[in-house]
Scaffold this active site. Structure first.
Site, PDB file in Angstrom:
ATOM      1  N   GLY A  34       0.837  -1.212   0.000  1.00 20.98           N
ATOM      2  CA  GLY A  34       0.000   0.000   0.000  1.00 20.98           C
ATOM      3  C   GLY A  34       0.863   1.250   0.000  1.00 20.98           C
ATOM      4  N   TYR A 169     -15.380  -1.312   9.408  1.00 22.46           N
ATOM      5  CA  TYR A 169     -13.997  -0.836   9.575  1.00 22.46           C
ATOM      6  C   TYR A 169     -13.514  -1.201  10.982  1.00 22.46           C
ATOM      7  CZ  TYR A 169     -10.128   2.592   9.564  1.00 22.46           C
ATOM      8  OH  TYR A 169      -8.913   3.213   9.625  1.00 22.46           O
ATOM      9  N   LYS A 173     -10.711  -3.826  12.245  1.00 20.92           N
ATOM     10  CA  LYS A 173      -9.542  -3.364  13.012  1.00 20.92           C
ATOM     11  C   LYS A 173      -9.391  -4.171  14.307  1.00 20.92           C
ATOM     12  CE  LYS A 173      -7.793  -0.354  10.257  1.00 20.92           C
ATOM     13  NZ  LYS A 173      -6.587  -0.749   9.496  1.00 20.92           N
TER      14      LYS A 173
END
Ligand code: AKB
Length: 345
Positions: A34, A169, A173
């Site tokens: 990334g 999300y 996480k």
């Protein structure tokens, strides 16, 4: 101490820190997955300064190729987290010993594409951890203030507390934290992580996060546009200037493992503010700048479920974490750098 001698002392301390990291860490071979994203684009260049350009591979996916300094500054390879065999090949070819795994969708986009968020965040993490286990690599995978939820204590959120987020999300996480700890406890894989607050930077804009407004407001101020704030007055969230964020990741990966009681993941913060406070700070330097509220219900509900302020004492105690930028210093630097970038002034 006079300001000029204080600034001199700070730059001198920064130089010692960089030299120390260079000496301590001369032998690292790093893969950044990334590398063209909001964090990756700056982290890769920073890692190259410390560990040497040839030793940091910029991993990217087709369609998000590295450009400019990132492309010219060192090796690059297609590194799609959903393809474990591809990751293993890069790790073996470049003798990688450390992986910064930054592949993820941010909170608002993840809500719109939950299956993809899981595929990248968790199926991808599984691939990264397997490759790391087989090739003895250390792994950094960021968590977020998004790993907390509405039932978490919001004020000075403790390091160890309730984590029952209601966004995909947040769910991914928390899973990231648990899976990373699992690989450390079961296989001894050296996994480490911080819970990033909103990261503010003038280099690569974030895409699809709840805290993005704290970056967008600077673009509006520099362009002298009226800013429509999607977050309601009074809604506080933790934030951090990118140089501190990069240092947090690198310093944690350099930390003495015998001092780490926690691993996945550490609370880290630098400041906490509601929209009206950052507006006021910018307004001191841009007196004509105007902000109005146009609250986005999804962003607002996510923001309300996140902490108002984090307690980062575990990171301070276990690996010496200290932020260098508060709201004033960050605002000054952002306005200066962004004006140069957008207006050439
Ligand atoms: C987001 O807003 O989604 C991110 C984060 C705080 O994790 N910036």
């Amino acid at each position: 101490m006079r300001l000029s001698s204080f600034a001199y002392l700070c730059s001198w301390k920064r130089q010692i820190y960089k030299t120390k990291l260079t000496l301590d860490s001369a032998m690292k071979n790093i893969l950044v997955i990334g590398s063209t994203g909001q964090i990756g684009s700056e982290l890769t260049n920073e890692l190259r300064k410390i560990y040497g350009s040839a030793n940091v591979v910029a991993g990217y996916i087709p369609g998000a190729e590295p450009k400019g300094e990132l492309a010219e500054g060192g090796p690059a390879a297609v590194a799609d987290v959903t393809d474990g065999a591809q990751l293993a090949k890069i790790v073996q070819e470049h003798k990688i010993d450390t992986i910064y795994n930054l592949a993820a969708l941010l909170s608002v986009v993840a809500e719109q594409k939950p299956r993809l968020a899981w595929r990248i965040g968790i199926d991808g993490l599984w691939n990264v951890l397997e490759v790391a286990r087989e090739n003895n690599c250390a792994v950094f995978t960021p968590s977020s203030i998004g790993s907390f939820g509405p039932t978490t204590p919001h004020e000075l959120t403790p390091q160890d507390t309730i984590q029952r987020p209601r966004t995909i999300y947040g769910v991914s996480k928390v899973t990231t934290e648990l899976l990373s700890d699992y690989y450390f406890l079961k296989y001894g894989t050296d996994t480490r992580s911080v819970r990033f607050p909103g990261l503010i930077s003038y280099v690569t804009p974030p895409g699809g996060g709840t805290t993005d407004y704290a970056v967008d407001i600077f673009y509006a101020a520099v362009r002298n546009e009226v800013f429509e704030c999607p977050i309601a007055k009074g809604t506080r969230m933790d934030m951090m200037y990118m140089p501190d964020g990069l240092r947090a990741a690198i310093e944690l990966m350099e930390a003495d493992p015998s001092r780490l009681i926690h691993r996945n993941s550490f609370n880290v913060t630098a400041m906490s503010f509601p929209p009206e406070k950052i507006y006021k700070e910018i307004n001191k330097r841009c007196p004509d700048f105007k902000m109005i509220y146009k609250v986005d219900p999804l962003k607002q509900s996510i923001a309300e479920s996140w902490p108002d302020s984090l307690d980062d004492s575990a990171a301070r105690d276990e690996w010496g974490w200290r932020p260098q930028f508060g709201l004033g210093a960050m605002t000054r630097d952002m306005l200066e750098k962004l004006s140069k970038k957008l207006l050439g002034a």
